[in-house]
Design a protein around this motif. Structure first.
Motif, PDB file in Angstrom:
ATOM      1  N   GLU A  64       0.901  -1.242  -0.141  1.00  0.00           N
ATOM      2  CA  GLU A  64       0.062   0.039   0.021  1.00  0.00           C
ATOM      3  C   GLU A  64       0.894   1.308  -0.057  1.00  0.00           C
ATOM      4  N   LEU A  65       0.382   2.164  -0.624  1.00  0.00           N
ATOM      5  CA  LEU A  65       0.901   3.621  -0.575  1.00  0.00           C
ATOM      6  C   LEU A  65       0.778   4.225   0.444  1.00  0.00           C
ATOM      7  N   VAL A  66       1.611   4.955   1.252  1.00  0.00           N
ATOM      8  CA  VAL A  66       1.734   5.318   2.502  1.00  0.00           C
ATOM      9  C   VAL A  66       1.594   7.021   2.174  1.00  0.00           C
ATOM     10  N   CYS A  67       2.190   7.649   1.251  1.00  0.00           N
ATOM     11  CA  CYS A  67       2.341   9.071   0.928  1.00  0.00           C
ATOM     12  C   CYS A  67       2.328   9.292  -0.385  1.00  0.00           C
ATOM     13  N   TYR A  68       1.458   9.788  -1.030  1.00  0.00           N
ATOM     14  CA  TYR A  68       1.533  10.505  -2.487  1.00  0.00           C
ATOM     15  C   TYR A  68       2.278  11.547  -2.520  1.00  0.00           C
ATOM     16  N   ARG A  69       3.313  11.192  -3.503  1.00  0.00           N
ATOM     17  CA  ARG A  69       4.439  12.617  -3.596  1.00  0.00           C
ATOM     18  C   ARG A  69       4.069  13.056  -5.003  1.00  0.00           C
ATOM     19  N   LYS A  70       3.565  14.408  -4.888  1.00  0.00           N
ATOM     20  CA  LYS A  70       2.855  14.950  -5.955  1.00  0.00           C
ATOM     21  C   LYS A  70       4.283  15.608  -7.139  1.00  0.00           C
ATOM     22  N   ASP A  71       5.270  15.562  -6.359  1.00  0.00           N
ATOM     23  CA  ASP A  71       6.534  15.966  -7.227  1.00  0.00           C
ATOM     24  C   ASP A  71       6.885  14.853  -8.162  1.00  0.00           C
ATOM     25  N   LEU A  72       6.665  13.347  -7.808  1.00  0.00           N
ATOM     26  CA  LEU A  72       6.793  12.332  -8.679  1.00  0.00           C
ATOM     27  C   LEU A  72       5.575  12.000  -9.376  1.00  0.00           C
ATOM     28  N   ALA A  73       4.621  12.591  -9.493  1.00  0.00           N
ATOM     29  CA  ALA A  73       3.195  12.424 -10.167  1.00  0.00           C
ATOM     30  C   ALA A  73       3.616  13.284 -11.735  1.00  0.00           C
ATOM     31  N   VAL A  74       4.882  12.840 -12.167  1.00  0.00           N
ATOM     32  CA  VAL A  74       5.067  13.253 -13.341  1.00  0.00           C
ATOM     33  C   VAL A  74       5.549  12.241 -14.364  1.00  0.00           C
ATOM     34  N   SER A  75       5.029  12.122 -15.497  1.00  0.00           N
ATOM     35  CA  SER A  75       5.402  11.363 -16.412  1.00  0.00           C
ATOM     36  C   SER A  75       6.634  11.299 -17.122  1.00  0.00           C
ATOM     37  N   ALA A  76       7.108  10.230 -17.626  1.00  0.00           N
ATOM     38  CA  ALA A  76       8.269  10.488 -18.571  1.00  0.00           C
ATOM     39  C   ALA A  76       8.257  11.139 -19.722  1.00  0.00           C
ATOM     40  N   MET A  77       6.916  11.317 -20.231  1.00  0.00           N
ATOM     41  CA  MET A  77       6.856  12.139 -21.573  1.00  0.00           C
ATOM     42  C   MET A  77       6.655  13.529 -20.963  1.00  0.00           C
ATOM     43  N   GLU A  78       6.089  14.044 -19.670  1.00  0.00           N
ATOM     44  CA  GLU A  78       5.962  15.235 -19.349  1.00  0.00           C
ATOM     45  C   GLU A  78       7.399  15.731 -18.900  1.00  0.00           C
ATOM     46  N   ARG A  79       8.262  14.851 -18.224  1.00  0.00           N
ATOM     47  CA  ARG A  79       9.415  15.421 -17.839  1.00  0.00           C
ATOM     48  C   ARG A  79      10.368  15.694 -19.143  1.00  0.00           C
ATOM     49  N   TYR A  80      10.248  14.930 -20.116  1.00  0.00           N
ATOM     50  CA  TYR A  80      11.078  15.200 -21.347  1.00  0.00           C
ATOM     51  C   TYR A  80      10.669  16.503 -22.354  1.00  0.00           C
ATOM     52  N   ALA A  81       9.180  16.625 -22.135  1.00  0.00           N
ATOM     53  CA  ALA A  81       8.545  17.796 -22.599  1.00  0.00           C
ATOM     54  C   ALA A  81       9.178  18.998 -21.960  1.00  0.00           C
ATOM     55  N   ALA A  82       9.064  18.977 -20.516  1.00  0.00           N
ATOM     56  CA  ALA A  82       9.569  20.265 -19.806  1.00  0.00           C
ATOM     57  C   ALA A  82      10.986  20.451 -19.973  1.00  0.00           C
ATOM     58  N   ARG A  83      11.676  19.569 -20.278  1.00  0.00           N
ATOM     59  CA  ARG A  83      13.327  19.784 -20.645  1.00  0.00           C
ATOM     60  C   ARG A  83      13.334  20.505 -22.053  1.00  0.00           C
TER      61      ARG A  83
END
Length: 441
Positions: free
Chosen positions: A189-208
């Motif tokens: 089970e997930l204990v803590c939802y980290r919003k900073d990690l809720a970014v997909s690989a495609m979004e990270r590449y597009a942001a770069r």
């Protein structure tokens, strides 16, 4: 309680609710990506046998020999493809077979070679230094699940693909109590939802690369096998589909019409993200479908994968179907190589080292006019073992041919199959095998 993040729901135009057109998409072999899958042949049982020899010893740097009978008793848990002694003799550079000195019974004992011990230690270092990254990957996977939990048995199926250590419930999970909780029902089970990690690989590449705004259209990178050509109506649909808004796989998409193009784009985004979380950027199709069901994806994932041959390649090597993320590879090599994959490639080299030495030795002797086989004992590669290795390859080539028929693949002539089995082939990719796959929903 898990935090709630409001979602921006894009306006759905009529074109976004149109389902995939009724068309048939060809399957064309990609020899480079087939080789990327095929070169890991026997790697999983090889590593399992290595761990049995080294992790069960109180002194892994100098483990005592293990009786062959003990390996035979554990053969089922190791998932060896055939008899243990036959498997061991395929890799004389990694596993040393000898008879103990009297008065011990004359039963074979197996020891890891010094090269295997060194690689094992390098693997432990790579895993240890990668633990924070591996924990983040596992956390992202739980964040993709609507229930924020996954069965532990499913995580075990994904362990190799995610690069997790074999004993991750003991060596990884307790170190991240703010990430994971193992329930009494053996659900992770997930204990803590980290919003900073809720970014997909495609979004990270597009942001770069710049210019991307969350919720705006985002196109998938498309790469096709040589000789592949989309029909005009399919090409038009793909162009329109690529212009649809990109919904992050970490967002809730339950409001989308199940058979709409936008829902399919979100499904592809989820599959893309799952493959991006693996260290090898590939996964067996049945495992990917199984995890897709736990991530809330609707039935029909196999058709979704078939609809997008420019994003996913399905290899039929190693007697299974493997889904490969195309953009992650340049020919048969990963664009970004994880440290754990670097160690695995060294294991693969060690697995084939004796065969390469034997081939070079025979080549030198043939050039000198000597009869092959003389003096092979001096390099630890006996004729009997060499013959057995070659016979194993021949048997497995026949198995691959049987698999092609079982999966509905068009069979090729013997010359094509021989070329496909040759891991040293550096010729340009040739696409001779085609298969029609029904892709209508």
């Amino acid at each position: 309680m898990l935090p709630f993040f409001p979602l921006r729901r894009p306006f759905l135009s009529p074109s976004q609710t149109r389902s995939f057109i009724d068309a048939r998409i060809k399957w064309i072999r990609d020899r480079a990506l087939d080789h990327a899958v095929e070169k890991e042949k026997h790697l999983k049982p090889f590593l399992a046998l290595k761990d049995l020899l080294l992790l069960s010893s109180p002194n892994p740097s100098s483990p005592p020999p293990l009786p062959l009978s003990s390996i035979s008793a554990a053969a089922s848990s190791l998932s060896l493809p055939f008899r243990p002694i036959r498997f061991l003799r395929l890799f004389p550079s990694a596993f040393i077979e000898r008879l103990p000195s009297p008065p011990s019974p004359p039963h074979p004992v197996i020891s890891p070679s010094p090269s295997l011990v060194r690689l094992h230690n390098a693997e432990l270092d790579a895993v240890s230094s990668s633990l924070p990254d591996l924990a983040d990957r596992l956390l992202r996977l739980l964040m993709l699940s609507p229930s924020r939990r996954l069965p532990l048995r499913l995580i075990h199926l994904l362990r190799f693909d995610l690069g997790l250590p074999r004993d991750f419930p003991r060596s990884l999970l307790p170190n991240y109590p703010d990430y994971f909780h193992l329930s009494d029902s053996l659900d992770l089970e997930l204990v803590c939802y980290r919003k900073d990690l809720a970014v997909s690989a495609m979004e990270r590449y597009a942001a770069r690369t710049g210019g991307y705004k969350r919720g705006s259209p985002l196109s998938f990178s498309l790469h096709f096998s040589r000789g592949f050509d989309l029909e005009k109506k399919v090409r038009k649909w793909v162009e329109e589909w690529q212009r649809l808004p990109y919904i992050s796989p970490y967002e809730d998409a339950s409001h989308l019409a199940p058979k709409s193009d936008l829902a399919e784009k979100w499904t592809v985004a989820v599959l893309h993200e799952v493959l991006s979380l693996t260290v090898g950027k590939k996964m067996e199709k049945e495992i990917l479908v199984s995890i897709g069901e736990h991530l809330g994806l609707l039935p029909g994932l196999r058709k979704v994968i078939a609809h997008h041959p420019g994003i996913f390649y399905v290899s039929n090597k190693l007697r299974t179907h493997t889904v490969v993320l195309r953009e992650a590879y340049r020919r048969d090599l990963l664009v970004e190589k994880h440290p754990i994959m670097g160690v695995r490639y060294q294991y693969i080299h060690l697995m084939h080292l004796a065969k390469e030495i034997g081939a070079k030795s025979k080549d030198r002797k043939s050039r000198r006019g000597m009869k092959p086989g003389i003096g092979d004992d001096a390099i630890g590669f006996e004729d009997s073992k060499n013959d057995e290795y070659d016979n194993d390859d021949d048997d497995e080539e026949e198995d691959d041919d049987d698999d092609d028929e079982a999966y509905g693949m068009d069979s090729e002539d013997e010359e094509s199959d021989d070329e496909d089995e040759d891991e040293g082939d550096s010729s340009p990719m040739q696409n001779r095998n085609t298969r029609k796959i029904s892709s209508s929903i």
